[in-house]
Scaffold this active site. Structure first.
Site, PDB file in Angstrom:
ATOM      1  N   SER A 191     -27.543  50.245  -8.793  1.00 14.37           N
ATOM      2  CA  SER A 191     -27.098  51.191  -9.802  1.00 14.37           C
ATOM      3  C   SER A 191     -25.796  51.866  -9.387  1.00 14.37           C
ATOM      4  O   SER A 191     -24.805  51.191  -9.179  1.00 14.37           O
ATOM      5  CB  SER A 191     -28.218  52.199 -10.081  1.00 14.37           C
ATOM      6  OG  SER A 191     -28.013  52.852 -11.300  1.00 14.37           O
ATOM      7  N   ASP A 239     -31.615  46.287 -19.310  1.00 13.35           N
ATOM      8  CA  ASP A 239     -31.528  47.405 -18.370  1.00 13.35           C
ATOM      9  C   ASP A 239     -31.148  48.664 -19.152  1.00 13.35           C
ATOM     10  O   ASP A 239     -30.140  48.687 -19.848  1.00 13.35           O
ATOM     11  CB  ASP A 239     -30.459  47.104 -17.317  1.00 13.35           C
ATOM     12  CG  ASP A 239     -30.446  48.090 -16.170  1.00 13.35           C
ATOM     13  OD1 ASP A 239     -30.532  49.309 -16.432  1.00 13.35           O
ATOM     14  OD2 ASP A 239     -30.339  47.655 -15.011  1.00 13.35           O
ATOM     15  N   HIS A 267     -34.754  48.449 -14.833  1.00 15.61           N
ATOM     16  CA  HIS A 267     -33.481  48.684 -14.164  1.00 15.61           C
ATOM     17  C   HIS A 267     -33.438  47.949 -12.833  1.00 15.61           C
ATOM     18  O   HIS A 267     -34.341  48.095 -12.017  1.00 15.61           O
ATOM     19  CB  HIS A 267     -33.323  50.184 -13.949  1.00 15.61           C
ATOM     20  CG  HIS A 267     -32.018  50.593 -13.381  1.00 15.61           C
ATOM     21  ND1 HIS A 267     -30.822  50.053 -13.777  1.00 15.61           N
ATOM     22  CD2 HIS A 267     -31.706  51.528 -12.439  1.00 15.61           C
ATOM     23  CE1 HIS A 267     -29.838  50.623 -13.122  1.00 15.61           C
ATOM     24  NE2 HIS A 267     -30.349  51.518 -12.293  1.00 15.61           N
TER      25      HIS A 267
END
Length: 560
Positions: free
Chosen positions: A276, A502, A530
């Site tokens: 991320s 996602d 995610h």
């Protein structure tokens, strides 16, 4: 951009619903989502949450013993460290920073007793003044379980920004497969300003409760101005309650810390796995130090070219896609409590949100479930498909007039413990880092014109994301190190992973980053939730581990 906190505690007794599987993968939204949760004033000092079981805390003055010269890293080869591992100072050492790049880490058993090693890395607060103040970066190492086959030290980052990364080493068996843990030391670090690395401090725990609970969608100009004032007070508190590091927590500076860490670990080239926001950090590192890139994997990638509006719109659309996928799965399973169609299910959720906005729900603890808490409670379990049953439970309770599980999920998002304290400073650090990287802030008068495009991107969450554009109002510090344009020319192959549904870093952002990186290699995961690694997709896991462990570059465009 999101962060990956430590696994949450079990669902409270009596809450009903499914039993929680061990260590579910919680990845919760922070950037734009958190920016909208505006507080009610700063100025009160919060205690730094450093407990007896934490690694040694590090203040702005650094650890008691400053950087020392080159030598071994202090580990005991008999305990599993490769005695042939290079000494600190490996690779390129920038002029003027030798004392940091060649320091010796004093690895000691972690106070938690988890069998890992902990240490503190010393870096300058300001890289333009390396002779000035220093900051200590908390480290934790989970050593390779098969030291005879050890490849090297893998630096990892969970995202955020704002999340401490030492938890990834502490819970390495959850975050990484056995194959990876066997052959690599997992090196987690708390980026400067987070966790135990001189954490920034902005408001008290009580104020933080109000900050998260605040209404993210003001109904009139007065309410919007109240949100703006709360944000300004928040940043005033950051300056009042933190030391000089609060102005030096930019992504560029953390990337420079990573290069010091690479050198001190004895690695000629960077071995890195970032999730991320950790992909933002990783791509920034690659741009700053392309010649030092070894095997780098960026999972749940962000597009660094997106401005604040585009980034917010991207996340709004991503959350809408995730919610529709969740509702669709409920409908397809039959007898869905939300309705017989996706449209009916979305309407049920939106009507519930509107009712909570009008009147908070009671909980068994005596706290109210506000609209701010309800929002976080809904989006948190969207980050992993395995956590959808908790959203079932939370929504069913709320439809029956009780807010316990939604409030529990909101507390998990913010790292709030049952006693009312916060186990980390991730919320304060998130805002501090994001706004230092990009201080763009919209005024209450500017947001309404943006509402139509946000509502088009997300019928359920669009208004929330639009008002989140005010999130950096009142920032009182500015960065000396602006974000660079990302190309990483000359870097070794960089593997970029995107997941098609996602919610936080939509798939197209991974596509964009892979295209921007000169050596980008795109791996696509068709799925929900995610990030892609260690999510049950063998194709993705093989691609990641084949590269990190054996240097086998996956085919560009691989679809998993």
């Amino acid at each position: 951009m999101t962060y990956l906190p430590p696994p949450p505690p079990p669902v409270p007794p009596g809450a009903g619903g499914p039993e929680r599987s061990p260590r579910p993968r919680w990845v919760v939204p922070v950037v734009v989502v958190l920016l909208l949760a505006l507080g009610v004033g700063g100025g009160a000092s919060a205690a730094l949450l450093v407990g007896d079981d934490d690694p040694a805390p590090a203040g702005a003055s650094g650890p008691d013993a400053g950087p020392t010269g080159p030598g071994s890293d202090g580990s005991d080869p008999a305990e599993g460290t490769d005695p042939a591992e290079p000494a600190p100072g490996a690779g390129v050492v920038p002029a003027g920073l030798e004392v940091f790049y060649t320091q010796q880490l004093d690895w000691q058993p972690c106070p938690s007793g988890d069998g890992n090693d902990c240490a503190v890395l010393t870096v300058p607060v300001d890289y333009d003044e390396p002779g000035g103040e220093t900051v200590g970066i908390a480290l934790e190492r989970a050593r390779a379980t098969d030291p005879a086959q050890r490849v090297g030290s893998l630096i990892v980052n969970p995202g955020g920004p704002g999340a401490g990364g030492t938890s990834m080493a502490e819970d390495a068996e959850f975050y990484f497969t056995e194959a990876l843990r066997a052959r690599m030391d997992i090196i987690g670090f708390d980026p400067r300003g987070t966790g135990d690395s001189d954490p920034v401090d902005c408001i008290s725990d009580e104020q933080l409760d109000q900050f998260v609970a605040a209404d993210p969608t003001p109904d009139d100009a007065a309410a919007a101005q109240q949100l703006a004032t709360g944000q300004e007070d928040f940043f005033a508190g950051c300056v009042a309650n933190s030391d000089a590091v609060v102005g030096h927590v930019s992504t560029v500076e953390v990337a420079r810390d990573m290069d010091v860490l690479r050198s001190v670990l004895g690695e000629e080239k960077m071995l890195y796995l970032g999730f991320s926001y950790g992909t933002t950090l990783g791509s920034t590192y690659a741009e700053l130090f392309p010649a030092n890139v070894g095997r780098v994997v960026l999972d749940g990638a962000t597009d660094p070219t997106l401005g604040p509006i585009e980034n917010s719109l991207s996340q709004a659309a991503g959350f809408q896609t995730a919610l529709e996928s969740y509702v669709g799965a409920c409908v397809d399973a039959g007898d869905c409590f939300l309705g017989d169609t996706v449209e009916e299910g979305l309407t049920t959720i939106e009507d519930l949100i509107a009712r909570i906005d009008d009147e908070p729900l009671p909980t068994s603890s005596g706290r109210e479930l506000t609209i701010g808490n309800a929002f976080y409670g809904i989006v948190t379990p969207l980050y992993a498909q395995e956590n959808w049953p908790f959203l079932d439970q939370a929504l069913q309770e709320a439809l029956d007039g009780q807010g316990d599980t939604l409030l529990f999920l909101s507390d998990t998002y913010g790292s709030r413990d049952p006693a009312g304290g916060y186990t980390d400073n991730s919320i304060e650090a998130n805002l501090s880092i994001n706004c230092l990287d990009d201080p763009t802030a919209f005024t209450p008068e500017e947001v309404p014109a943006r509402l139509p495009e946000f509502e088009k991107a997300s019928r359920t969450f669009g208004e929330v994301f639009a008002w989140g554009l005010m999130g950096c109002l009142g920032l009182q510090v500015e960065s000396e190190f602006p974000a660079p344009t990302i190309r990483a020319e000359g870097a070794a192959p960089i593997v970029v992973i995107g997941t098609t549904r996602d919610p936080a870093t939509p798939y197209q952002e991974a596509v964009a980053l892979a295209e921007q990186l000169e050596s980008g290699v795109l791996v696509s995961r068709d799925g929900d939730g995610h990030t892609g690694y260690n999510q049950g997709n063998a194709c993705v896991d093989d691609a990641v581990e084949g590269y990190l462990l054996d240097g086998v570059v996956p085919d560009d465009g691989l679809e998993c």
